[in-house]
Design a protein around this motif. Sequence first.
Motif, PDB file in Angstrom:
ATOM      1  N   VAL A 100      14.088  -4.466  90.817  1.00 47.44           N
ATOM      2  CA  VAL A 100      14.629  -5.357  89.925  1.00 47.44           C
ATOM      3  C   VAL A 100      15.417  -4.686  88.774  1.00 47.44           C
ATOM      4  O   VAL A 100      16.404  -5.226  88.970  1.00 47.44           O
ATOM      5  N   MET A 101      14.510  -4.233  88.223  1.00 47.46           N
ATOM      6  CA  MET A 101      15.103  -3.104  87.526  1.00 47.46           C
ATOM      7  C   MET A 101      16.169  -2.491  87.873  1.00 47.46           C
ATOM      8  O   MET A 101      17.488  -1.947  86.601  1.00 47.46           O
ATOM      9  N   ALA A 102      15.638  -1.568  88.927  1.00 46.29           N
ATOM     10  CA  ALA A 102      17.095  -0.522  89.827  1.00 46.29           C
ATOM     11  C   ALA A 102      18.256  -1.651  89.661  1.00 46.29           C
ATOM     12  O   ALA A 102      19.379  -0.850  89.641  1.00 46.29           O
ATOM     13  N   LEU A 103      18.187  -2.519  90.305  1.00 44.53           N
ATOM     14  CA  LEU A 103      19.304  -2.765  90.138  1.00 44.53           C
ATOM     15  C   LEU A 103      20.041  -3.023  89.228  1.00 44.53           C
ATOM     16  O   LEU A 103      21.372  -3.574  89.253  1.00 44.53           O
ATOM     17  N   ILE A 104      19.394  -4.484  88.204  1.00 36.70           N
ATOM     18  CA  ILE A 104      20.172  -4.404  87.311  1.00 36.70           C
ATOM     19  C   ILE A 104      20.708  -3.655  86.618  1.00 36.70           C
ATOM     20  O   ILE A 104      22.368  -2.927  85.809  1.00 36.70           O
ATOM     21  N   SER A 105      20.074  -2.287  86.366  1.00 37.92           N
ATOM     22  CA  SER A 105      20.028  -0.921  86.246  1.00 37.92           C
ATOM     23  C   SER A 105      22.151   0.076  86.523  1.00 37.92           C
ATOM     24  O   SER A 105      22.495   0.451  85.609  1.00 37.92           O
ATOM     25  N   GLY A 106      22.076  -0.637  88.215  1.00 43.94           N
ATOM     26  CA  GLY A 106      22.780   0.039  88.929  1.00 43.94           C
ATOM     27  C   GLY A 106      24.394  -0.722  88.472  1.00 43.94           C
ATOM     28  O   GLY A 106      25.102  -0.455  88.607  1.00 43.94           O
ATOM     29  N   LEU A 107      23.782  -2.570  88.281  1.00 47.49           N
ATOM     30  CA  LEU A 107      24.761  -3.548  88.055  1.00 47.49           C
ATOM     31  C   LEU A 107      25.521  -3.278  86.709  1.00 47.49           C
ATOM     32  O   LEU A 107      26.873  -3.038  87.027  1.00 47.49           O
ATOM     33  N   PHE A 108      25.179  -2.134  86.277  1.00 41.75           N
ATOM     34  CA  PHE A 108      25.491  -2.205  84.593  1.00 41.75           C
ATOM     35  C   PHE A 108      26.544  -1.191  84.707  1.00 41.75           C
ATOM     36  O   PHE A 108      27.324  -1.395  83.903  1.00 41.75           O
ATOM     37  N   PHE A 109      26.158   0.343  85.387  1.00 37.25           N
ATOM     38  CA  PHE A 109      27.109   0.948  85.114  1.00 37.25           C
ATOM     39  C   PHE A 109      28.138   1.076  86.506  1.00 37.25           C
ATOM     40  O   PHE A 109      29.063   1.509  86.212  1.00 37.25           O
ATOM     41  N   MET A 110      28.066   0.324  87.525  1.00 40.36           N
ATOM     42  CA  MET A 110      29.242  -0.418  88.158  1.00 40.36           C
ATOM     43  C   MET A 110      29.510  -1.235  87.427  1.00 40.36           C
ATOM     44  O   MET A 110      31.169  -0.911  87.138  1.00 40.36           O
ATOM     45  N   LEU A 111      29.887  -1.794  86.179  1.00 44.57           N
ATOM     46  CA  LEU A 111      29.824  -2.483  85.357  1.00 44.57           C
ATOM     47  C   LEU A 111      31.213  -2.201  84.393  1.00 44.57           C
ATOM     48  O   LEU A 111      32.107  -1.580  83.977  1.00 44.57           O
TER      49      LEU A 111
END
Length: 338
Positions: free
Chosen positions: A114-125
């Motif tokens: 979940v933490m990795a998903l949030i991190s990935g979405l942040f960099f995509m945003l």
Amino acid sequence: MLKNKAVLAHGLVWLVLLAVLFLVNSRERPAHAFILILLYGALNVSIFYMHYFLINPLLIGTGRYWRALTYMAVVLVVSIAVKYGIAHYYDDIILQYRDSDGQQQMLTPLQYMVMALISGLFFMLLSTAVYVVSSNFKTREDRKSLETEKLNAELAFLRSQINPHFLFNSLNSIYSLAYKKSEKTPEAILKLSEIMRYMLYESNEDLVLLEEEINYLENYIDLQKLRFKEKVYVDLHVDIDVEGHRIMPLLLISFLENAFKHGVSTDKHKPIRIDISVKNGRLNFKAENAKNQLNKDQTKGVGMTNLKRRLQLGYPDRHTINIVESEYYYSSELFIYL
């Protein structure tokens, strides 16, 4: 693709962010900071640029949303799997943490993913935000460049209209002199040669010295005087505060053309009056004459229409033009902030 300046800016931003991240984490856990910078930093930067170059153009440029969402899912799944593999290998460094009571705890696989998903979405945003800002800036620059090219092309076209218009009138005058076997013919040809040299070579610049433009006007007046047997009266007055002022070439000739067109004066008490003055960067050009119905040129040219359009393009909100015409009088005046 990113241009050189953009590549440099991106590189500097990433270096600063990674350096700050390293300094914050290296005091207590240098091994953790090293892994974080080399592995997680590289992974997140990769997510950023895969989204920037591969997914953003689909989302924003073409509207192919399903393909973009598929690519996003693939990038996120792969990045989470790689991150978890690294975290599992260095579990004692990455997955372990201390709770509020100081007890050693271990992140579960689900928590870490979940933490990795949030991190990935942040960099995509973040990638999308940078892409939108860059695209808007590039669009404005492209629009500005296109407008400039359009204006330059239009100015070049308007300037090119002047040459055949003036040449046509001058050749008519010289033809009349030659037909009458006038002794003024060689002088008229010489004047036309000087004028054409200026028009072909000097006027290709965006701006020319005002003194050169005035010299061109004087040659034009001399050429017009040679057309007539009677003495033609033209009163030209020039008052310039300092030298070095520049002006768009071939801008003032239309006033002189109109002055001669509306009536050549053979009366010394009613000359064509031309006043040119510059004070504090403000040009005042005025041409006035009494109409001579016998000598009036009935042909219609594009001079004044051309002039007004060139003024709109070259001196927007920096010029005023006034034309006064009656049955017996014609006056035109131009103010320009150079």
